[in-house]
Design a protein around this motif. Structure first.
Motif, PDB file in Angstrom:
ATOM      1  N   SER A 184      30.130 -19.454   7.021  1.00 55.57           N
ATOM      2  CA  SER A 184      29.097 -18.707   6.033  1.00 55.57           C
ATOM      3  C   SER A 184      29.266 -18.988   4.806  1.00 55.57           C
ATOM      4  O   SER A 184      28.383 -19.272   4.060  1.00 55.57           O
ATOM      5  CB  SER A 184      28.749 -17.188   6.493  1.00 55.57           C
ATOM      6  N   GLN A 205      24.290 -15.530   3.859  1.00 52.35           N
ATOM      7  CA  GLN A 205      24.168 -14.085   4.296  1.00 52.35           C
ATOM      8  C   GLN A 205      23.489 -14.368   5.694  1.00 52.35           C
ATOM      9  O   GLN A 205      24.122 -13.479   6.596  1.00 52.35           O
ATOM     10  CB  GLN A 205      23.318 -13.376   3.237  1.00 52.35           C
ATOM     11  N   GLN A 260      26.187 -15.264   7.999  1.00 57.40           N
ATOM     12  CA  GLN A 260      27.252 -14.092   8.290  1.00 57.40           C
ATOM     13  C   GLN A 260      26.688 -13.148   9.171  1.00 57.40           C
ATOM     14  O   GLN A 260      27.325 -12.686  10.111  1.00 57.40           O
ATOM     15  CB  GLN A 260      27.615 -13.801   6.946  1.00 57.40           C
ATOM     16  N   TRP A 261      25.579 -12.782   9.150  1.00 57.32           N
ATOM     17  CA  TRP A 261      24.932 -11.652   9.958  1.00 57.32           C
ATOM     18  C   TRP A 261      24.682 -12.134  11.506  1.00 57.32           C
ATOM     19  O   TRP A 261      24.949 -11.341  12.446  1.00 57.32           O
ATOM     20  CB  TRP A 261      23.600 -11.040   9.450  1.00 57.32           C
TER      21      TRP A 261
END
Length: 88
Positions: free
Chosen positions: A44, A52, A55-56
């Motif tokens: 990420s 972001q 990553q989520w």
């Protein structure tokens, strides 16, 4: 269901193969999600503006993968207990 035959090596091997086959698909999908999620979380920072979101998505894949793996463990344990009690 009858109890497995543990008196011979072939019976033990057959029961092990049976247990490996129980909930195999959710286990494999869960493992793949965990691996892909870990890769997404690790990669990420290199995703630039989408870091972001990547990553989520990675964390969601990790959570879903572990949930599937735990569900597969539960299903396999339940199957084993039923076989040992000779339930149908």
């Amino acid at each position: 269901m009858t109890r497995p035959d543990f008196s011979t090596d072939a019976g033990v091997a057959a029961y092990r193969a049976e247990l490996r086959a129980v909930a195999r698909k959710p286990r494999l999908i869960g493992f793949a999600l965990v691996v892909l999620g870990a890769i997404a979380v690790y990669a990420s920072p290199q995703a630039g503006g989408a870091a972001q979101a990547v990553q989520w998505i990675g964390y969601a894949a990790l959570a879903g993968g572990w949930a599937l793996m735990l569900a597969a463990i539960f299903i396999r344990t339940r199957h084993h207990r039923r076989r040992m009690r000779e339930e149908g």
